[in-house]
Design an enzyme around this catalytic site. Structure first.
Site: not given
Length: 258
Positions: A66, A109, A112, A132
């Site tokens: 991210a 991310g 993901e 994270e």
């Protein structure tokens, strides 16, 4: 094709390649980029001529995660008002096969996003991670759920708690990816597999994906009942008639997704 700021789309026959296009930022995912990815997938999911979606990243890496700069000043209320993960929820509604072609870093991310694909083909040397925890947070776009369903509870906890890097060989061993290929052959091998799927009856692919997704969450008996309804439904399709007639007539079938 034009119209997107952070992705590129290339149509190749019955296949569309969606390419993350922030190579200088290692394809880090900002909110607009995620919205563009899922909007493109939804668009091609509706297009009759497209049968398979391929997702990959421009440059030397798939996605490093991210865009942290975008999130630094967020708080629970701002995230709630943004409905931070609404776009992510839409990935689960894509009906057509999604093949991820990943390389380099597949972190946070980006990991993901890769796990939203139905199948993953990875270049040798690729590394996966959910880092994270080192930022005082955790995955929020389905990472804890999808990883646990693939690798099991104990391995998922180990990787999520430590944030350690997962080699491509370990990812294959634990069922996170489908295949490892040489980096220079990543797109060639991915397109070869995508073309193989594109020749299959589209409605069968669609309902097989639907049934397998239900199998992840349904008890066995309920899953079998769901599967049976999809089996019956395919007997209303032209593709079923074509497939069985071609078998009897000893010729190659010609499927049209109808």
């Amino acid at each position: 094709m034009n119209g997107y700021e952070f992705i590129e789309t290339i149509v190749m026959g019955n296949i569309v390649v969606i390419e993350l296009n922030r190579p200088r930022q290692l394809n880090s995912l900002n909110r607009k980029m995620v919205g563009e990815i899922v909007a493109a997938m939804e668009r091609f999911d509706r297009e009759e001529d497209i049968r398979v979606i391929v997702l990959t990243g421009k440059g030397r890496t798939f996605s490093a995660g991210a865009d942290i700069d975008e999130m630094t000043n967020d708080n629970p209320i701002s995230l709630e008002l943004l409905n931070q993960f609404a776009d992510w929820d839409r990935f689960a509604l894509i009906k057509k096969p999604i093949i991820g072609a990943v390389k380099g870093l597949v972190f946070g991310g980006g990991f993901e996003l890769a796990l939203c694909c139905d199948l993953l083909i990875a270049a040798s040397g690729t590394e996966f991670s959910f880092p994270e925890v080192g930022l005082g947070v955790m995955p929020g776009a389905g990472g804890t759920q999808r990883l646990t369903k693939l690798a099991g509870r104990t391995k998922a906890l180990e990787w999520l708690w430590t944030g350690e890097r997962i080699s491509v060989e370990t990812a294959l061993k634990h069922g996170v990816i489908n295949k490892i290929v040489a980096p220079e052959l990543l797109m060639e091998e991915t397109m070869k597999f995508a073309n193989r799927l594109a020749k299959q009856p589209p409605l069968s692919l669609r309902l097989i994906k639907d049934s397998v997704n239900k199998a992840v969450d349904y008890p066995l008996y309920e899953g079998m009942q769901y599967e049976r309804k999809n089996f019956y439904l395919l007997f209303a399709s032209q593709d079923q008639k074509e497939g069985m007639n071609a078998f009897v007539e000893k010729r190659k079938p010609d499927y049209h997704g109808k």
